[in-house]
Design a protein around this motif. Structure first.
Motif, mmCIF file in Angstrom:
data_model
loop_
_atom_site.group_PDB
_atom_site.id
_atom_site.type_symbol
_atom_site.label_atom_id
_atom_site.label_comp_id
_atom_site.label_asym_id
_atom_site.label_seq_id
_atom_site.Cartn_x
_atom_site.Cartn_y
_atom_site.Cartn_z
ATOM 1 N N HIS A 1 0.849 -1.185 0.000
ATOM 2 C CA HIS A 1 0.000 0.000 0.000
ATOM 3 C C HIS A 1 0.889 1.241 0.000
ATOM 4 N N ALA A 2 0.686 2.100 -0.975
ATOM 5 C CA ALA A 2 1.489 3.314 -1.099
ATOM 6 C C ALA A 2 1.160 4.291 0.031
ATOM 7 N N ASP A 3 2.105 5.191 0.311
ATOM 8 C CA ASP A 3 1.928 6.158 1.394
ATOM 9 C C ASP A 3 0.939 7.259 1.025
ATOM 10 N N THR A 4 0.822 7.560 -0.264
ATOM 11 C CA THR A 4 -0.086 8.608 -0.715
ATOM 12 C C THR A 4 -0.962 8.066 -1.835
ATOM 13 N N TYR A 5 -2.105 8.736 -2.055
ATOM 14 C CA TYR A 5 -3.007 8.302 -3.110
ATOM 15 C C TYR A 5 -2.391 8.524 -4.489
ATOM 16 N N LEU A 6 -1.616 9.584 -4.641
ATOM 17 C CA LEU A 6 -0.952 9.840 -5.910
ATOM 18 C C LEU A 6 0.038 8.729 -6.220
ATOM 19 N N ARG A 7 0.811 8.341 -5.217
ATOM 20 C CA ARG A 7 1.773 7.256 -5.423
ATOM 21 C C ARG A 7 1.050 5.952 -5.732
ATOM 22 N N CYS A 8 -0.098 5.749 -5.101
ATOM 23 C CA CYS A 8 -0.910 4.559 -5.379
ATOM 24 C C CYS A 8 -1.332 4.528 -6.846
ATOM 25 N N ASN A 9 -1.804 5.674 -7.347
ATOM 26 C CA ASN A 9 -2.213 5.760 -8.751
ATOM 27 C C ASN A 9 -1.043 5.498 -9.688
ATOM 28 N N VAL A 10 0.125 6.058 -9.350
ATOM 29 C CA VAL A 10 1.310 5.888 -10.192
ATOM 30 C C VAL A 10 1.753 4.429 -10.204
ATOM 31 N N VAL A 11 1.815 3.814 -9.019
ATOM 32 C CA VAL A 11 2.232 2.410 -8.923
ATOM 33 C C VAL A 11 1.255 1.512 -9.679
ATOM 34 N N PRO B 1 -0.974 -7.732 5.907
ATOM 35 C CA PRO B 1 -1.631 -6.723 6.747
ATOM 36 C C PRO B 1 -1.764 -5.371 6.051
ATOM 37 N N ASN B 2 -2.933 -4.769 6.233
ATOM 38 C CA ASN B 2 -3.195 -3.427 5.719
ATOM 39 C C ASN B 2 -3.268 -2.480 6.913
ATOM 40 N N PRO B 3 -2.373 -1.483 6.999
ATOM 41 C CA PRO B 3 -2.380 -0.584 8.157
ATOM 42 C C PRO B 3 -3.680 0.194 8.311
ATOM 43 N N HIS B 4 -4.462 0.299 7.243
ATOM 44 C CA HIS B 4 -5.710 1.065 7.289
ATOM 45 C C HIS B 4 -6.938 0.183 7.496
ATOM 46 N N LYS B 5 -6.732 -1.138 7.531
ATOM 47 C CA LYS B 5 -7.875 -2.032 7.673
ATOM 48 C C LYS B 5 -7.460 -3.247 8.495
ATOM 49 N N THR B 6 -7.879 -3.264 9.741
ATOM 50 C CA THR B 6 -7.530 -4.352 10.642
ATOM 51 C C THR B 6 -8.549 -5.481 10.530
ATOM 52 N N LEU B 7 -8.062 -6.715 10.419
ATOM 53 C CA LEU B 7 -8.915 -7.885 10.320
ATOM 54 C C LEU B 7 -8.841 -8.696 11.604
ATOM 55 N N ASN B 8 -9.979 -9.271 12.001
ATOM 56 C CA ASN B 8 -9.950 -10.185 13.142
ATOM 57 C C ASN B 8 -9.515 -11.566 12.649
ATOM 58 N N GLY C 1 4.832 -5.758 0.154
ATOM 59 C CA GLY C 1 3.997 -5.342 1.274
ATOM 60 C C GLY C 1 4.378 -6.047 2.566
ATOM 61 N N HIS C 2 4.694 -7.332 2.475
ATOM 62 C CA HIS C 2 5.115 -8.079 3.662
ATOM 63 C C HIS C 2 6.430 -7.548 4.205
ATOM 64 N N CYS C 3 7.391 -7.320 3.320
ATOM 65 C CA CYS C 3 8.684 -6.784 3.758
ATOM 66 C C CYS C 3 8.521 -5.413 4.394
#
Length: 204
Positions: free
Chosen positions: A86-96, A139-146, A196-198
């Motif tokens: 998961h990219a740090d910014t939405y712009l970086r997400c779009n670019v990736v 793991p997604n830092p913005h979405k925690t799963l049980n 993402g894991h690393c």
């Protein structure tokens, strides 16, 4: 421009998101936590819409709209359960996201010209199930799963990846290009899972 934003002569992206969030729910939430939740939802929506638009435009630009649709279907289906970088910014997400699609498209065009390359690609993609089995869901830092959600995501990721890999190999027999799009997308998902894991391990 940033100087105009600082003077209050121009709205920032955060201002736009806040206005859209209020317009969507129809009222200004009293609870600050709820307001942040609505704003985050709008941010995710805008970023996702931006990703879809980018892939569609790139598909049209390179004359491969079918490939862009196939890429989105496979990526969104598997990535939803497998997780990944998961990219740090939405712009970086779009670019990736755009760069990943271009890499898959380039690989597919290469396989279309040299069909033999589909064989090692299929082997590489099939080997990716090891990564999916071991790390999904990343793991997604913005979405925690049980625990239950993690188990379900793990099962769906393995099942979805396996079935889609088989479908990609079968498709490659009839159409090298489209088959390579499916297999290349799955391989890209695996790479993003490793990254993402690393990243998650490094931040803990």
């Amino acid at each position: 421009r940033m100087d105009m934003v600082e003077r209050g002569d121009m709205m920032s992206i955060d201002d736009v998101v806040e206005i859209l969030a209020i317009d969507l729910i129809g009222a200004v939430p009293d609870d600050e936590d709820h307001r942040e939740l609505y704003q985050y939802g709008v941010e995710i929506f805008l970023s996702s819409a931006g990703n879809l638009l980018i892939i569609a435009l790139l598909g049209l630009l390179f004359g491969s709209l079918t490939a862009s649709v196939l890429f989105l279907l496979v990526f969104l289906l598997i990535r939803r359960h497998s997780g990944g970088y998961h990219a740090d910014t939405y712009l970086r997400c779009n670019v990736v996201f755009g760069c990943v699609f271009l890499a898959v498209l380039l690989l597919a065009k290469l396989c279309a010209h040299i069909p033999f390359l589909c064989i090692p690609l299929a082997v590489l993609t099939a080997s990716g199930i090891i990564v999916v089995w071991k790390y999904a869901p990343v793991p997604n830092p913005h979405k925690t799963l049980n625990d239950r959600q993690k188990r379900n995501a793990h099962r769906f990721a393995i099942l979805g990846y396996t079935l889609t890999t088989l479908a990609g190999i079968a498709l490659a027999w009839y159409d090298d290009f489209l088959g390579a799009v499916v297999l290349g997308t799955l391989t890209a998902i695996v790479v993003l899972m490793i990254v993402g894991h690393c990243s998650a391990v490094r931040n803990t």
